[in-house]
Motif scaffolding. Structure first.
Motif, PDB file in Angstrom:
ATOM      1  N   ARG A   1       1.823   7.966   8.142  1.00 20.42           N
ATOM      2  CA  ARG A   1       1.971   9.068   7.269  1.00 20.42           C
ATOM      3  C   ARG A   1       0.856   9.563   6.268  1.00 20.42           C
ATOM      4  O   ARG A   1       0.186   7.830   5.844  1.00 20.42           O
ATOM      5  N   LYS A   2      -0.581   9.996   6.419  1.00 23.51           N
ATOM      6  CA  LYS A   2      -1.191  10.075   5.378  1.00 23.51           C
ATOM      7  C   LYS A   2      -1.481  11.188   3.635  1.00 23.51           C
ATOM      8  O   LYS A   2      -0.425  12.252   4.693  1.00 23.51           O
TER       9      LYS A   2
ATOM     10  N   SER B   1       3.507  13.536   9.647  1.00 19.48           N
ATOM     11  CA  SER B   1       4.582  12.544   9.590  1.00 19.48           C
ATOM     12  C   SER B   1       5.498  11.687  10.267  1.00 19.48           C
ATOM     13  O   SER B   1       6.278  12.372  11.449  1.00 19.48           O
TER      14      SER B   1
ATOM     15  N   GLU C   1       0.895  -1.003   0.551  1.00 21.04           N
ATOM     16  CA  GLU C   1      -0.204   0.189   0.362  1.00 21.04           C
ATOM     17  C   GLU C   1       0.589   1.239  -0.442  1.00 21.04           C
ATOM     18  O   GLU C   1       0.057   2.338  -0.787  1.00 21.04           O
ATOM     19  N   MET C   2       2.353   1.489   0.989  1.00 19.87           N
ATOM     20  CA  MET C   2       2.845   2.072   0.941  1.00 19.87           C
ATOM     21  C   MET C   2       4.149   2.696  -0.172  1.00 19.87           C
ATOM     22  O   MET C   2       4.714   3.392  -0.141  1.00 19.87           O
TER      23      MET C   2
ATOM     24  N   ASN D   1      -2.342   6.437   2.587  1.00 20.11           N
ATOM     25  CA  ASN D   1      -0.972   6.221   3.686  1.00 20.11           C
ATOM     26  C   ASN D   1      -0.426   5.673   2.634  1.00 20.11           C
ATOM     27  O   ASN D   1      -0.399   5.053   1.836  1.00 20.11           O
TER      28      ASN D   1
ATOM     29  N   ILE E   1       1.999   1.667   8.680  1.00 17.64           N
ATOM     30  CA  ILE E   1       1.152   1.725   8.017  1.00 17.64           C
ATOM     31  C   ILE E   1       0.229   3.305   9.062  1.00 17.64           C
ATOM     32  O   ILE E   1      -0.104   2.566   9.321  1.00 17.64           O
ATOM     33  N   GLY E   2       0.043   4.211   7.866  1.00 22.92           N
ATOM     34  CA  GLY E   2      -0.354   5.534   8.662  1.00 22.92           C
ATOM     35  C   GLY E   2       0.319   6.663   9.422  1.00 22.92           C
ATOM     36  O   GLY E   2       0.133   7.645  10.094  1.00 22.92           O
TER      37      GLY E   2
END
Length: 264
Positions: free
Chosen positions: A131-132, A99, A30-31, A143, A128-129
């Motif tokens: 930094r958004k 962040s 995801e990141m 994320n 995860i999360g």
């Protein structure tokens, strides 16, 4: 299935703004790709450090092996464990995004401080999360890693070829720090991609990538030039942005490999 669009190159950049690593395959998360821009350098005020202000960062070359990251700068080498970190959280920003990161270790920070010539520290995003990033175009929050904006940058081969036709001194795609380079039929057709699949992974296009002065930094030697931004501005400028490549996100995790077709 398209026979035109095939993955040609894959790159990760473990430490933000340092040199990248060419890969034959990578795990998409995801990141971003595994170990891609999970680390970055902060100054004494805990502000991010990039090639925009310190072009010499392009001369630090990372490699990953046996759970360790080694960094080579000229005749000097330093390594640290991928899993290594201190426990105290540090709040910083990547542009407008808050962040949360942690320092890797004091010895690594001292090594970078010595060779960059000013106080800095190497930090890692841990979760995860941490930094958004909000997409105004998609009206979604993602994320993300410590990359400037989105987790992945995709570039079509014809986009670079078209640019090089206009340049006196030809450049490589490394100027643009892509994650995925694909063979393509038309210059900048990747701007208009929607959703597509590579290997096990479904990707979604977010928006064309606006470029900054950093693409004028020659990664071979760290010298700042006028190109390619000058030429790109003549045909890829929209309002205040100059576009090259497109930002994408992954909708699931999985492996992609050089040679994989792009399925629309």
């Amino acid at each position: 299935m398209s026979t035109i669009h095939v993955v040609k190159e894959i790159y990760i950049y473990p430490v933000k703004s340092l040199a990248g690593i060419s890969c034959q395959e990578a795990l998409a998360e995801e990141m971003g790709f595994e170990n891609d821009r999970r680390w970055m350098l902060l100054d004494a005020e805990n502000q991010m450090i990039t090639q925009r202000e310190h072009r010499i960062m392009s001369q630090f070359y990372p490699q990953i092996s046996d759970g360790k990251i080694s960094i080579v700068f000229r005749d000097h080498k330093h390594e640290f464990s991928i899993d290594e970190h201190l426990s105290i959280p540090i709040e910083t920003t990547v542009w407008e995004d808050k962040s949360e990161v942690v320092e890797v270790n004091k010895t690594t920070s001292e090594w970078f401080s010595k060779h960059l010539g000013f106080e800095c520290k190497l930090v890692k995003i841990m979760k995860i999360g941490g930094r958004k990033h909000e997409s105004s175009r998609l009206k979604e929050i993602f994320n993300v890693s410590l990359a400037d904006g989105y987790p992945y940058l995709l570039v079509g081969s014809e986009s670079l070829d078209f640019l090089n036709e206009k340049l006196k001194d030809k450049i490589t795609v490394l100027r643009f720090r892509p994650n995925i380079v694909i063979t393509s039929k038309k210059a900048h057709e990747e701007d208009d991609f929607d959703t597509f699949k590579i290997g096990e992974v479904q990707f979604k296009n977010v928006k064309p990538c606006g470029r900054c002065i950093m693409v004028n930094n020659d990664p071979q030697n760290g010298n700042l030039k006028k190109e390619p931004l000058k030429t790109l501005s003549t045909y890829r400028k929209v309002e205040n942005s100059v576009f090259f490549g497109t930002n994408i996100v992954s909708l699931n995790s999985g492996i992609i490999r050089v040679g994989d077709p792009i399925v629309f």
